[in-house]
Design an enzyme around this catalytic site. Structure first.
Site, mmCIF file in Angstrom:
data_model
loop_
_atom_site.group_PDB
_atom_site.id
_atom_site.type_symbol
_atom_site.label_atom_id
_atom_site.label_comp_id
_atom_site.label_asym_id
_atom_site.label_seq_id
_atom_site.Cartn_x
_atom_site.Cartn_y
_atom_site.Cartn_z
ATOM 1 C CB CYS A 61 24.956 104.403 -13.469
ATOM 2 S SG CYS A 61 25.717 105.779 -12.484
ATOM 3 C CB CYS B 131 24.275 110.803 -9.436
ATOM 4 S SG CYS B 131 22.958 111.153 -11.226
ATOM 5 C CB CYS C 263 36.969 111.251 -17.397
ATOM 6 S SG CYS C 263 34.525 110.825 -16.865
ATOM 7 C CB SER D 27 23.421 108.920 -21.194
ATOM 8 O OG SER D 27 24.383 109.837 -20.937
ATOM 9 C CG LEU D 28 18.664 108.521 -26.675
ATOM 10 C CD1 LEU D 28 18.894 110.155 -25.535
ATOM 11 C CD2 LEU D 28 18.596 108.525 -28.091
ATOM 12 C CG ASN E 14 31.849 99.088 -15.556
ATOM 13 O OD1 ASN E 14 32.697 97.379 -15.655
ATOM 14 N ND2 ASN E 14 33.111 99.193 -15.076
ATOM 15 C CB SER F 196 27.975 113.117 -20.266
ATOM 16 O OG SER F 196 27.043 112.031 -20.332
ATOM 17 C CB CYS G 12 36.196 103.418 -10.088
ATOM 18 S SG CYS G 12 35.551 102.538 -11.773
ATOM 19 C CD GLU H 93 35.366 106.611 -8.960
ATOM 20 O OE1 GLU H 93 34.864 105.691 -7.879
ATOM 21 O OE2 GLU H 93 34.325 106.957 -9.847
ATOM 22 C CB CYS I 83 20.792 105.532 -14.422
ATOM 23 S SG CYS I 83 20.067 107.709 -14.984
ATOM 24 N N GLY J 168 28.362 111.704 -11.382
ATOM 25 C CA GLY J 168 26.714 112.959 -10.628
ATOM 26 C C GLY J 168 26.399 113.480 -12.261
HETATM 27 N N1 SAH Z 1 24.877 111.897 -15.331
HETATM 28 C C1 SAH Z 1 25.874 111.726 -16.601
HETATM 29 C C2 SAH Z 1 27.475 111.601 -17.007
HETATM 30 C C3 SAH Z 1 27.970 110.952 -15.824
HETATM 31 S S1 SAH Z 1 27.677 109.030 -16.358
HETATM 32 C C4 SAH Z 1 24.739 110.905 -17.930
HETATM 33 O O1 SAH Z 1 24.793 109.774 -17.804
HETATM 34 O O2 SAH Z 1 25.195 111.069 -18.894
HETATM 35 C C5 SAH Z 1 28.687 109.398 -18.048
HETATM 36 C C6 SAH Z 1 28.553 107.584 -18.680
HETATM 37 O O3 SAH Z 1 28.414 106.381 -18.447
HETATM 38 C C7 SAH Z 1 26.905 108.197 -19.053
HETATM 39 O O4 SAH Z 1 26.831 107.993 -20.717
HETATM 40 C C8 SAH Z 1 26.624 107.190 -18.490
HETATM 41 O O5 SAH Z 1 25.131 106.049 -18.632
HETATM 42 C C9 SAH Z 1 27.436 105.838 -18.491
HETATM 43 N N2 SAH Z 1 26.861 104.629 -17.498
HETATM 44 C C10 SAH Z 1 26.638 105.144 -16.360
HETATM 45 N N3 SAH Z 1 27.031 103.268 -15.481
HETATM 46 C C11 SAH Z 1 27.881 102.351 -15.978
HETATM 47 C C12 SAH Z 1 28.305 101.396 -16.732
HETATM 48 N N4 SAH Z 1 27.564 100.716 -15.280
HETATM 49 N N5 SAH Z 1 28.364 100.599 -18.082
HETATM 50 C C13 SAH Z 1 28.947 101.644 -18.609
HETATM 51 N N6 SAH Z 1 28.514 102.377 -18.888
HETATM 52 C C14 SAH Z 1 27.730 103.818 -17.832
HETATM 53 FE FE1 SF4 Z 2 23.379 109.900 -12.542
HETATM 54 FE FE2 SF4 Z 2 24.682 109.115 -15.362
HETATM 55 FE FE3 SF4 Z 2 24.461 107.718 -13.349
HETATM 56 FE FE4 SF4 Z 2 22.239 108.678 -14.355
HETATM 57 S S1 SF4 Z 2 24.089 107.104 -15.568
HETATM 58 S S2 SF4 Z 2 22.602 107.243 -12.267
HETATM 59 S S3 SF4 Z 2 22.781 110.309 -14.480
HETATM 60 S S4 SF4 Z 2 25.300 109.476 -12.974
#
Ligand code: SAH
Ligand code: SF4
Length: 346
Positions: free
Chosen positions: A116, A109, A102, A217-218, A293, A194, A336, A89, A113, A164
């Site tokens: 996600c 991945c 993006c 991403s904290l 989201n 990121s 997506c 994507e 998390c 990823g």
């Molecule tokens: N793996 C990397 C980059 C891809 S994710 C990372 O985690 O940083 C990019 C961003 O999208 C991250 O900050 C992640 O926490 C956020 N993200 C993932 N799922 C999400 C969701 N459902 N709603 C909002 N942000 C989300």
């Molecule tokens: Fe992977 Fe980033 Fe999603 Fe965490 S937020 S599962 S590191 S893509």
């Protein structure tokens, strides 16, 4: 369908695709692929037809399976499909002064998390460097033919925020950065990587020659809160991530961004906001807050609007730099993986 996409060949090795041709032909091809991308081989006007035929039909390492637009054409989402069936994507967002893409760095991945969609989907495979840069080249070729009205007619910013974990695919991501910066000529300052906090990856990136922006991403301001949302925190606890960020900032002089996805009842309290403000001040980071989201496989919900604003106000009242992120392309989100269709740079 026989020859592989030239994006899967290192830019310095393109001559191997053109046996018997003078070397300037490989230079011309490289320019088309990286500096001036076009959607079809036929548009590579200074290459003779015989060479165009030998490059063949497979200019791109993927087919375009879905092409959706939203926000009056200012947001565009693509789902690319590789010959081995992998889905990639990428999302393009046009603004007044920048056009941000993006991109994905892996298919799926492994980080898991909880909130996600990509994490819920699991890991399928790494993307090759060529598959990563081809997303940028495709977007450039696309807007050259179909510009976004009122936005720059090329990709000005690239954020590794699609599917990823880029620092878990370090060597290929590194090679994609090298091609974007040294071959395509993008400025390192227009690229953001990121990460969810892969500490050895942050350290290696700090040693690279390119001062790209780092977003971390904290999602939790103490180990207990963070581990519940980000399993990798058990391996690289908060303090080790913050130390790596500090060293990155010192090595590169680039302000770190902290990404914070607000989830109802999980990480949206004022106490978390106060702890986060302290962290942000300590590593001199900017905080990007975004509402969750929702994803189909989780019951997590975004915080209510009033809580979102309350959280940001508490951050600011405690001295942090913080921005609430605009979300983009909500009506095309459903299909997506997780791309939040948003900007990461200011
Ligand atoms: N793996 C990397 C980059 C891809 S994710 C990372 O985690 O940083 C990019 C961003 O999208 C991250 O900050 C992640 O926490 C956020 N993200 C993932 N799922 C999400 C969701 N459902 N709603 C909002 N942000 C989300
Ligand atoms: Fe992977 Fe980033 Fe999603 Fe965490 S937020 S599962 S590191 S893509």
């Amino acid at each position: 369908m026989s020859t592989p996409s030239p994006y899967l060949v290192a830019p310095e090795d393109l001559a191997t695709l053109l046996p018997g041709e003078p070397s300037f032909r490989a230079d011309q091809l490289r320019t088309w692929l990286y500096r001036d991308p076009v959607l079809t081989v036929d548009e590579m006007s200074n290459l003779p037809a015989s060479i165009r035929a030998s490059i063949g039909e497979d200019l791109w390492p993927f087919n375009v399976e879905i092409d959706q637009s939203a926000d009056q054409g200012r947001t565009r989402k693509w789902l690319f499909r590789t010959p081995d069936g992998a889905a990639i994507e990428a999302v393009l967002m046009g603004y007044r002064k920048r056009t941000t893409l993006c991109i994905s760095s892996q298919v799926g991945c492994a980080m898991g998390c909880t909130f996600c969609a990509t994490g819920q989907f699991g890991f399928e495979r790494h993307l090759e460097a060529g598959e990563i840069v081809a997303q940028v080249a495709y977007a450039n070729a696309f807007i050259r033919r179909y510009p976004i009205p009122g936005s720059p007619e090329r990709v000005t910013n690239v954020v590794y925020m699609g599917m990823g974990e880029p620092l878990a695919n370090y060597d290929r991501v590194r090679e994609s950065l090298r091609r974007l910066i040294e071959v395509s000529g993008m400025s390192a300052r227009s690229v953001t990587v990121s990460t969810v906090g892969v500490v050895p990856g942050i350290e290696r990136l700090a040693g690279e020659p390119w001062p790209v922006y780092l977003a971390v991403s904290l999602h939790g301001a103490d180990d207990e809160t963070r581990s519940r949302l980000v399993p990798l925190n058990d391996r690289y606890p908060l303090e080790s991530v913050l130390e790596a960020c500090r060293r990155y900032f010192e090595a590169k002089g680039r302000r770190i961004s902290i990404e914070w996805t607000l989830i109802d009842g999980a990480n949206d309290s004022d106490e978390q906001a106060r702890k986060l403000a302290k962290i942000a001040k300590r590593i001199r980071a900017h905080v990007n807050v975004i509402a969750l989201n929702p994803t189909p496989l989780s019951d997590d919900r975004p915080s209510a609007d009033s809580r979102i604003h309350g959280f940001v106000e508490t951050l600011i009242a405690n001295g942090a730099n913080a921005t609430l992120r605009e979300t983009r392309g909500q009506e095309i989100d459903a299909a997506c993986g997780q791309l939040r269709l948003r900007s990461a740079t200011e």
